[in-house]
Write an enzyme that holds these catalytic residues in place. Structure first.
Site, PDB file in Angstrom:
ATOM      1  N   GLU A   1      -4.305 -12.324  10.640  1.00 11.23           N
ATOM      2  CA  GLU A   1      -3.636 -12.820   9.510  1.00 11.23           C
ATOM      3  C   GLU A   1      -2.004 -12.859   9.529  1.00 11.23           C
ATOM      4  OE1 GLU A   1      -5.583 -10.700   6.425  1.00 11.23           O
ATOM      5  OE2 GLU A   1      -3.961  -8.982   6.451  1.00 11.23           O
TER       6      GLU A   1
ATOM      7  N   GLY B   1      -6.072  -8.236   3.681  1.00  7.68           N
ATOM      8  CA  GLY B   1      -7.289  -8.790   4.607  1.00  7.68           C
ATOM      9  C   GLY B   1      -8.142  -8.072   4.995  1.00  7.68           C
TER      10      GLY B   1
ATOM     11  N   ILE C   1      -5.508   4.987   4.624  1.00  6.37           N
ATOM     12  CA  ILE C   1      -5.070   6.196   4.057  1.00  6.37           C
ATOM     13  C   ILE C   1      -6.080   7.556   4.365  1.00  6.37           C
ATOM     14  CG2 ILE C   1      -4.420   7.479   1.728  1.00  6.37           C
ATOM     15  CD1 ILE C   1      -3.568   4.541   0.946  1.00  6.37           C
TER      16      ILE C   1
ATOM     17  N   GLY D   1      -3.829  -5.393  12.041  1.00  2.00           N
ATOM     18  CA  GLY D   1      -3.040  -4.978  10.808  1.00  2.00           C
ATOM     19  C   GLY D   1      -1.774  -4.956  10.779  1.00  2.00           C
ATOM     20  N   VAL D   2      -1.191  -4.627   9.714  1.00  2.87           N
ATOM     21  CA  VAL D   2       0.379  -4.578   9.734  1.00  2.87           C
ATOM     22  C   VAL D   2       0.813  -3.211  10.176  1.00  2.87           C
ATOM     23  CG1 VAL D   2       1.084  -6.463   8.308  1.00  2.87           C
ATOM     24  CG2 VAL D   2       0.409  -4.327   7.206  1.00  2.87           C
ATOM     25  N   GLY D   3       2.056  -2.618  10.520  1.00  2.00           N
ATOM     26  CA  GLY D   3       2.626  -1.441  10.591  1.00  2.00           C
ATOM     27  C   GLY D   3       2.785  -1.194  12.263  1.00  2.00           C
TER      28      GLY D   3
HETATM   29  O1  0RQ Z   1       4.005   7.880   2.618  1.00  2.00           O
HETATM   30  O2  0RQ Z   1       6.125   7.178   3.189  1.00  2.00           O
HETATM   31  O3  0RQ Z   1       5.807   8.726   1.323  1.00  2.00           O
HETATM   32  O4  0RQ Z   1       5.457   9.305   3.697  1.00  2.00           O
HETATM   33  O5  0RQ Z   1       1.267   7.088   3.162  1.00  2.00           O
HETATM   34  O6  0RQ Z   1       1.699   6.172   5.473  1.00  2.00           O
HETATM   35  O7  0RQ Z   1       1.157   6.790   7.978  1.00  2.00           O
HETATM   36  O8  0RQ Z   1       3.192   5.317   7.236  1.00  2.00           O
HETATM   37  O9  0RQ Z   1       0.954   4.543   7.259  1.00  2.00           O
HETATM   38  O10 0RQ Z   1       2.387   2.384   7.184  1.00  2.00           O
HETATM   39  O11 0RQ Z   1       0.453   2.605   8.669  1.00  2.00           O
HETATM   40  O12 0RQ Z   1       0.159   2.201   6.228  1.00  2.00           O
HETATM   41  C1  0RQ Z   1      -3.280   1.957   4.844  1.00  2.00           C
HETATM   42  C2  0RQ Z   1      -0.850   1.892   3.634  1.00  2.00           C
HETATM   43  C3  0RQ Z   1      -1.211   2.669   5.970  1.00  2.00           C
HETATM   44  C4  0RQ Z   1      -1.700   0.328   5.431  1.00  2.00           C
HETATM   45  C5  0RQ Z   1      -1.595   1.917   4.876  1.00  2.00           C
HETATM   46  C6  0RQ Z   1       1.009   8.434   3.005  1.00  2.00           C
HETATM   47  C7  0RQ Z   1       2.277   8.576   4.032  1.00  2.00           C
HETATM   48  C8  0RQ Z   1       3.153   7.550   3.728  1.00  2.00           C
HETATM   49  C9  0RQ Z   1       2.102   5.380   4.549  1.00  2.00           C
HETATM   50  P1  0RQ Z   1       5.650   8.303   2.724  1.00  2.00           P
HETATM   51  P2  0RQ Z   1       1.709   5.741   7.086  1.00  2.00           P
HETATM   52  P3  0RQ Z   1       0.852   2.927   7.407  1.00  2.00           P
HETATM   53  C10 0RQ Z   1      -3.686  -6.543   7.278  1.00  2.00           C
HETATM   54  C11 0RQ Z   1      -4.488  -5.888   6.728  1.00  2.00           C
HETATM   55  C12 0RQ Z   1      -4.344  -1.891   3.660  1.00  2.00           C
HETATM   56  C13 0RQ Z   1      -4.039  -3.288   3.856  1.00  2.00           C
HETATM   57  C14 0RQ Z   1      -4.538  -3.814   5.482  1.00  2.00           C
HETATM   58  C15 0RQ Z   1      -2.140  -0.749   4.436  1.00  2.00           C
HETATM   59  C16 0RQ Z   1       2.374   6.441   3.476  1.00  2.00           C
HETATM   60  O13 0RQ Z   1      -2.129   0.129   6.446  1.00  2.00           O
HETATM   61  O14 0RQ Z   1      -1.551  -0.933   3.301  1.00  2.00           O
HETATM   62  O15 0RQ Z   1      -5.088  -2.958   5.971  1.00  2.00           O
HETATM   63  N1  0RQ Z   1      -3.526  -0.986   4.638  1.00  2.00           N
HETATM   64  N2  0RQ Z   1      -4.230  -5.117   5.579  1.00  2.00           N
HETATM   65  O16 0RQ Z   1       2.818  10.002   3.900  1.00  2.00           O
HETATM   66  C17 0RQ Z   1      -1.902  10.804   0.732  1.00  2.00           C
HETATM   67  C18 0RQ Z   1      -3.178  10.469   2.620  1.00  2.00           C
HETATM   68  C19 0RQ Z   1      -2.131   9.748   3.301  1.00  2.00           C
HETATM   69  C20 0RQ Z   1      -1.127   9.554   2.477  1.00  2.00           C
HETATM   70  C21 0RQ Z   1      -0.950   8.722   4.457  1.00  2.00           C
HETATM   71  N3  0RQ Z   1      -4.271  10.481   3.058  1.00  2.00           N
HETATM   72  N4  0RQ Z   1      -2.960  10.885   1.231  1.00  2.00           N
HETATM   73  N5  0RQ Z   1      -0.706  10.050   1.183  1.00  2.00           N
HETATM   74  N6  0RQ Z   1      -0.217   8.806   3.394  1.00  2.00           N
HETATM   75  N7  0RQ Z   1      -2.109   9.163   4.394  1.00  2.00           N
HETATM   76  C22 0RQ Z   1      -2.155  -6.934   6.583  1.00  2.00           C
HETATM   77  C23 0RQ Z   1      -2.415  -7.702   5.212  1.00  2.00           C
HETATM   78  O17 0RQ Z   1      -3.625  -7.527   4.697  1.00  2.00           O
HETATM   79  C24 0RQ Z   1      -1.528  -8.583   4.670  1.00  2.00           C
END
Ligand code: 0RQ
Length: 509
Positions: A295, A389, A365, A270-272
């Site tokens: 992807e 995805g 999340i 995934g991304v990130g």
């Molecule tokens: O918020 O920036 O305001 O502090 O959520 O959290 O830890 O930076 O996570 O950038 O790795 O993203 C799931 C969003 C994770 C991403 C998700 C808050 C946290 C922060 C982001 P702030 P992190 P990441 C391939 C596959 C779905 C799509 C996918 C995603 C913000 O991985 O969009 O997988 N996935 N695609 O503070 C409340 C919680 C939290 C929370 C984190 N439990 N409750 N807020 N945060 N955990 C790509 C494609 O499909 C294109």
């Protein structure tokens, strides 16, 4: 016409015009299919011009809003600009733009969050209505009218086929040497006429390097020279490194047990930053001869290709940092032989993912104690990005892993909760949960055994006592006849951690 024009088809050359003139061909109420996937290959000139037009229309008291369909997320010039002027009525299938997100969560813009593999077929099935206009970035137009795709393929084939009108953006910034890297499969059919997708290896080429368009449908060609979003990565922090370490250790053990070949199975990432840390870990780790079936190809996979650990990678988009892009451009001939870019209906196709036996690794999340995963919603109601995805891969993968730090917001939030406030991936699709605390292997475990291992392995130690206490009371209540012992819950309390956070800014008292 500039001497270096990449529009070689004489008829299409006649249609070169300004972005403003092209944007004037889009009308209020249109469904517009735009290119773009994770900040790569999106149109860069027409959307800002359209945003200016919408802004003027609104200033004159007219209504002007469109539907925006894409591959996945785009960039500030597209999602950001159109959302800022209130120009989007409905958005699908994935976004990650802060202005879009704010509009959606304020109820000012509709959003349909769709599995990325579903989008093209939903349009072909007629589920989403008519596609009026396609705005597609390409790297060039051949003399016979075939199109050289740019840094992402996404849903472009479908948008070009299905739209009534087509606007092409021909971007000189995109390397000319992208020509030949793409594999656009034209063999899809509608049920009941579908045939198996003839792919048995991530590197197989089953289509052709070009996109097709009926030149008569092309109403405008706009020339641009502007880079992709290409945002930089922050170097992996200790939490990401620890998550990566757990995954590596687990994969090594799987190989030792003979459950996976020594060169693993095709990787989806995934991304990130966590995903990139895992890939860096794999790059330093013991495995050779790996492949990628993913992807989005990010810097992590590029480094693995460079080191030779990864022999080839299949994706639908190249989403690189500025440094990654430079590396790619400096060694284009090397990467061309090792990267295949495909339509997202193929990169994310359940049939192919299942056949290849992909190892899927995505961010989340939160997860609940039974292994249900929330990838999209903050506190159950506010959208973050979308499922992207992750569902295409998780349900069909050989191994599906979800990873997160064990807490968020400086420890005020536990990412392991009694009940997920929104479920994108059910317990049936989640095999491995990983935090910096540890890795929970849920394969073959019943819900109560899952709860035990998730709490003891993945939850932050500060939250373990409260989680153990919740489970113990839920079981006691079930034994007294209030609820079942299969998946014990205290229904009045299950989401109380989230509601307490909304009230007090902390999940626990
Ligand atoms: O918020 O920036 O305001 O502090 O959520 O959290 O830890 O930076 O996570 O950038 O790795 O993203 C799931 C969003 C994770 C991403 C998700 C808050 C946290 C922060 C982001 P702030 P992190 P990441 C391939 C596959 C779905 C799509 C996918 C995603 C913000 O991985 O969009 O997988 N996935 N695609 O503070 C409340 C919680 C939290 C929370 C984190 N439990 N409750 N807020 N945060 N955990 C790509 C494609 O499909 C294109």
């Amino acid at each position: 016409m500039p001497i270096e024009s990449r529009v070689l088809h004489p008829g299409l050359r006649q249609k070169i015009m300004s972005a403003d003139a092209a944007a004037a061909l889009i009308q209020h109420g249109d469904h517009v299919g735009m290119s773009g996937f994770t900040g790569a290959g999106y149109p860069k000139a027409v959307p800002p011009a359209l945003a200016r037009r919408i802004e003027s229309a609104h200033a004159a008291g007219e209504t002007f809003r469109i539907g925006v369909w894409t591959g996945a997320s785009t960039a500030p010039e597209l999602d950001g600009a159109l959302a800022k002027v209130g120009g989007i009525e409905m958005r699908l299938p994935y976004q990650s733009d802060p202005t879009c997100r704010a509009r959606i969560n304020a109820g000012e813009m509709d959003y349909i969050d769709i599995h990325l593999s579903h989008v093209a077929q939903f349009v072909w099935f007629g589920f989403l209505g008519k596609l009026n206009v396609a705005v597609i970035e390409v790297a060039g137009v051949l003399e016979d009218g075939r199109l050289i795709p740019s840094s992402s393929v996404g849903n472009n084939k479908t948008w070009l086929d299905q739209a009534d009108k087509v606007i092409l953006e021909v971007n000189r910034w995109q390397p000319a040497a992208l020509e030949g890297m793409h594999d656009v499969y034209y063999g899809t059919q509608l049920p009941p006429h579908r045939k198996p997708i003839p792919m048995e290896h991530p590197g197989d080429r089953i289509g052709e390097p070009y996109l097709h368009v009926d030149p008569n449908k092309v109403v405008a060609v706009v020339e641009t020279d502007q880079g992709d979003r290409n945002s930089a990565f922050t170097p992996p922090d200790e939490t990401s490194e620890r998550i990566a370490g757990h995954i590596l250790e687990f994969l090594e053990a799987e190989v030792k047990k003979g459950r996976m070949p020594p060169h693993l199975l095709p990787l989806q990432s995934g991304v990130g930053n966590i995903a990139n840390a895992v890939l860096s870990g794999l790059n330093r780790g013991p495995f050779d001869g790996m492949t990628g079936y993913t992807e989005v190809l990010q810097d992590g996979m590029l480094e693995m290709l460079k080191s030779g650990k990864l022999t080839l990678a299949s994706a639908t988009a190249l989403s690189l940092s500025p440094a990654g892009m430079q590396e790619f451009l400096d060694n284009l001939d090397f990467y061309r032989q090792r990267i295949v870019l495909r339509p997202q209906e193929i990169s994310n196709h359940p049939e192919v993912i299942r056949r290849l036996g992909v190892i899927s690794m995505n961010g989340m999340i939160e997860a609940d104690i039974y292994g249900n995963v929330n990838s999209t919603h903050i506190m159950g109601t506010r959208i973050m990005n979308g499922i992207g995805g992750s569902g295409d891969f998780a349900r069909n993968a050989f191994l599906s892993m979800f990873m997160t730090p064990s807490t968020a917001k400086d420890g005020a939030i536990s990412c392991i909760v009694p009940m997920a406030s929104h479920v994108d991936h059910t317990e049936h699709d989640v095999q491995i949960v990983v935090t910096e605390q540890g890795l929970a292997d849920l394969r073959g475990l019943s819900p109560r055994r899952r709860a035990e291992i998730i709490i003891e392995t993945c939850a932050h130690p500060d939250y373990r006592p409260a989680l153990r206490n919740y489970v113990a009371r839920a079981e006691r209540q079930a034994k007294l006849g209030h609820g079942g012992m299969h998946t014990p819950h205290i229904l009045d309390e299950a989401l109380s951690w989230h509601s307490r956070y909304e009230r007090t800014g902390r999940m626990l008292p």
